[in-house]
Design an enzyme around this catalytic site. Structure first.
Site, PDB file in Angstrom:
ATOM      1  N   THR A   1      -0.669  -1.133   9.407  1.00  0.00           N
ATOM      2  CA  THR A   1      -1.162  -2.112   8.705  1.00  0.00           C
ATOM      3  C   THR A   1      -0.271  -3.175   8.224  1.00  0.00           C
ATOM      4  O   THR A   1       0.686  -2.614   7.390  1.00  0.00           O
ATOM      5  CB  THR A   1      -2.106  -2.036   7.739  1.00  0.00           C
ATOM      6  OG1 THR A   1      -3.048  -1.044   8.623  1.00  0.00           O
ATOM      7  CG2 THR A   1      -3.019  -2.961   7.149  1.00  0.00           C
TER       8      THR A   1
ATOM      9  N   SER B   1      -7.229  10.055   0.209  1.00  0.00           N
ATOM     10  CA  SER B   1      -7.323  10.861  -0.947  1.00  0.00           C
ATOM     11  C   SER B   1      -6.822  10.105  -2.121  1.00  0.00           C
ATOM     12  O   SER B   1      -5.812   9.335  -2.151  1.00  0.00           O
ATOM     13  CB  SER B   1      -6.681  12.115  -0.784  1.00  0.00           C
ATOM     14  OG  SER B   1      -6.724  12.811   0.489  1.00  0.00           O
TER      15      SER B   1
ATOM     16  N   GLU C   1       6.494   4.672   7.053  1.00  0.00           N
ATOM     17  CA  GLU C   1       6.220   5.898   6.221  1.00  0.00           C
ATOM     18  C   GLU C   1       6.876   7.239   6.534  1.00  0.00           C
ATOM     19  O   GLU C   1       7.017   7.699   7.572  1.00  0.00           O
ATOM     20  CB  GLU C   1       4.487   6.175   6.521  1.00  0.00           C
ATOM     21  CG  GLU C   1       3.766   4.968   6.029  1.00  0.00           C
ATOM     22  CD  GLU C   1       2.145   5.018   6.472  1.00  0.00           C
ATOM     23  OE1 GLU C   1       1.470   4.410   5.575  1.00  0.00           O
ATOM     24  OE2 GLU C   1       1.914   5.684   7.475  1.00  0.00           O
TER      25      GLU C   1
ATOM     26  N   LYS D   1       4.113  -6.733   3.776  1.00  0.00           N
ATOM     27  CA  LYS D   1       3.696  -5.496   3.720  1.00  0.00           C
ATOM     28  C   LYS D   1       3.580  -4.593   4.816  1.00  0.00           C
ATOM     29  O   LYS D   1       3.176  -5.445   6.199  1.00  0.00           O
ATOM     30  CB  LYS D   1       2.739  -5.112   2.799  1.00  0.00           C
ATOM     31  CG  LYS D   1       1.231  -5.590   3.302  1.00  0.00           C
ATOM     32  CD  LYS D   1       0.441  -4.695   4.286  1.00  0.00           C
ATOM     33  CE  LYS D   1       0.385  -3.250   3.527  1.00  0.00           C
ATOM     34  NZ  LYS D   1       0.009  -2.106   4.489  1.00  0.00           N
TER      35      LYS D   1
ATOM     36  N   ASN E   1      -0.288  10.537   5.803  1.00  0.00           N
ATOM     37  CA  ASN E   1      -1.256  10.235   6.761  1.00  0.00           C
ATOM     38  C   ASN E   1      -2.435  10.958   6.971  1.00  0.00           C
ATOM     39  O   ASN E   1      -3.403  10.773   7.355  1.00  0.00           O
ATOM     40  CB  ASN E   1      -0.790   9.503   8.318  1.00  0.00           C
ATOM     41  CG  ASN E   1      -0.269   8.164   8.328  1.00  0.00           C
ATOM     42  OD1 ASN E   1      -0.858   7.287   8.052  1.00  0.00           O
ATOM     43  ND2 ASN E   1       1.011   8.158   8.271  1.00  0.00           N
TER      44      ASN E   1
ATOM     45  N   THR F   1       0.847  -1.175   0.172  1.00  0.00           N
ATOM     46  CA  THR F   1       0.082  -0.047  -0.081  1.00  0.00           C
ATOM     47  C   THR F   1       1.015   1.382  -0.160  1.00  0.00           C
ATOM     48  O   THR F   1       1.398   1.690  -1.116  1.00  0.00           O
ATOM     49  CB  THR F   1      -1.097  -0.167   1.057  1.00  0.00           C
ATOM     50  OG1 THR F   1      -0.247  -0.307   2.443  1.00  0.00           O
ATOM     51  CG2 THR F   1      -2.006  -1.143   1.182  1.00  0.00           C
TER      52      THR F   1
END
Length: 407
Positions: free
Chosen positions: A194, A407, A280, A183, A402, A157
């Site tokens: 996640t 979006s 991230e 992932k 985040n 993702t």
């Protein structure tokens, strides 16, 4: 757990992944769920495989986790797994649970196997129902002879890179392979953070022993990472063992059981570190080594508290050797220890020794923190307990990613 007298010969396979073990096929494809990237992945074993799973501790446990647990409970085996990457299928009520079961049924029919031999996994936006027609078309297009994309790419993702590896070693004179892919980039915190992980092996392993092995190794690897302190509704690690290597069935009584555990740990630890390093917006992998704790459990709590501290993570991002943030995190970990016995190091550079600051070269410390991989060492002088935990720095980009995830 007893230790091996000598380190087993574990060899890493170049570009190894979850499809490296004998008898497994994997693939991925784009079915138009969200982006132009592959968004549906699958794993298939030529024969039913012993299966074990560990799952999120979040009370809001997503529908696919419930359905996969139903499948494994039937006879402790799986033969196929399907993963989609647009909808977490979490907090979706009865409809979400029914959709997960229908998805399982479609894949079983397509492969000619029974429903309970199929596991399902999802990742993506919470509260969104599965796009069932697109998934149905995708399942119908699965071709076991090949696929348009690798499985490890199809499960991503916000990840910036694929995460996969495989190792091989010998048991009973037979070549055994363990491969894995995962992932995870955000919403990652110890206790099945996640994050999705898939591990396969061609070793023959008794189902109950497989479950215990997975739990033991996950506690030492995937449960030792944190990125942002959020534990997802969808976290799951699955382990499949199809026995195609031809070894005698493994259990704790097998003389080479610890060899198998070492191989499994090598794969799971490697995958866990890949996740921590690809947080991230992250630019640096942080490894925290705690020694001299009263026991291993205490060391683990302290290590995870340090690596999970937002202030420690931001200091690492800014290459600021602010050791006060580290001792502060240790102090609120909830573990008891004597502060006067604590020593801190950044790599081999001593910052704090026996409870008091130690003069150090700020430029040398900054150079160490400018690297892609940072090692923080904390010694407590309380006992023989030790543990390692992994995480990443906290950057401006984490907020950007985040703030607009949907979006």
């Amino acid at each position: 757990m007893e230790k091996l007298d000598q380190k087993p010969a574990i060899n890493y396979i170049e570009n190894g992944s979850v499809g490296s073990a004998k008898g497994f096929k994997t693939g991925g494809m784009h079915i138009g769920l969200r982006t132009k990237k592959p968004d549906l992945g699958w794993i298939y074993s030529e024969v039913p495989a012993a299966a074990a799973g560990v799952y999120t501790t979040n009370v809001f446990q997503a529908a696919p986790l419930q359905v996969t647990q139903e499948s494994i409970a039937e006879e402790k085996k799986l033969q196929a797994v399907l993963v989609n990457t647009v909808s977490a299928n979490s907090c979706t009520g009865r409809q979400g649970l029914e959709n997960a079961r229908v998805t399982r049924q479609w894949l079983a029919q397509h492969l000619g196997i029974t429903d309970h031999l199929v596991g399902v996994a999802s990742t993506g936006v919470i509260g969104m129902q599965l796009p069932m027609e697109k998934i149905k078309k995708g399942i119908a297009a699965i071709d076991l002879s090949g696929s348009e994309a690798p499985f490890e790419e199809a499960i991503l993702t916000t990840d910036t890179k694929t995460k996969h590896l495989a190792v091989t070693f010998e048991i009973d004179g037979k070549s055994v392979t363990i491969g894995g892919a995962c992932k995870g980039s955000g919403m990652i915190h110890p206790n099945m953070a996640t994050m999705l992980g898939f591990v396969t092996t061609d070793a023959a392993v008794a189902p109950d022993a497989l479950r215990q092995a997975l739990k033991t190794i996950v506690d030492k690897t995937f449960n030792r990472i944190t990125i942002d302190g959020d534990t997802s509704t969808n976290d799951m690690v699955l382990l499949l063992a199809n026995g195609q290597a031809g070894n005698q069935p493994l259990s704790a009584q097998h003389p080479e059981w610890l060899v198998f555990l070492k191989g499994l740990e090598a794969v799971c630890q490697g995958l866990a570190k890949f996740i921590a390093g690809d947080g991230e917006g992250a630019t640096k992998l942080i490894e925290v080594q705690v020694t001299g704790a009263k026991d291993d459990q205490s060391a683990e709590v302290i290590a995870k508290t340090i690596v999970g501290s937002s202030l420690v993570k931001t200091a690492v991002f800014g290459s600021d050797a602010n050791w006060g943030r580290i001792v502060c995190a240790m102090g609120y970990s909830g573990e008891a220890f004597d502060p006067n016995h604590v020593t801190l190091k950044l790599g081999d550079l001593v910052l704090f020794e026996n409870g008091v600051p130690t003069p150090f070269d700020e430029e040398q410390a900054k150079n160490a923190l400018d690297k892609n991989s940072i090692v923080i060492k904390a010694s407590l002088g309380e006992g023989n307990g030790s543990a390692v935990a992994w995480g990443c720095d906290l950057t401006y980009d984490y907020v950007k990613i985040n703030a607009s995830y949907r979006s």
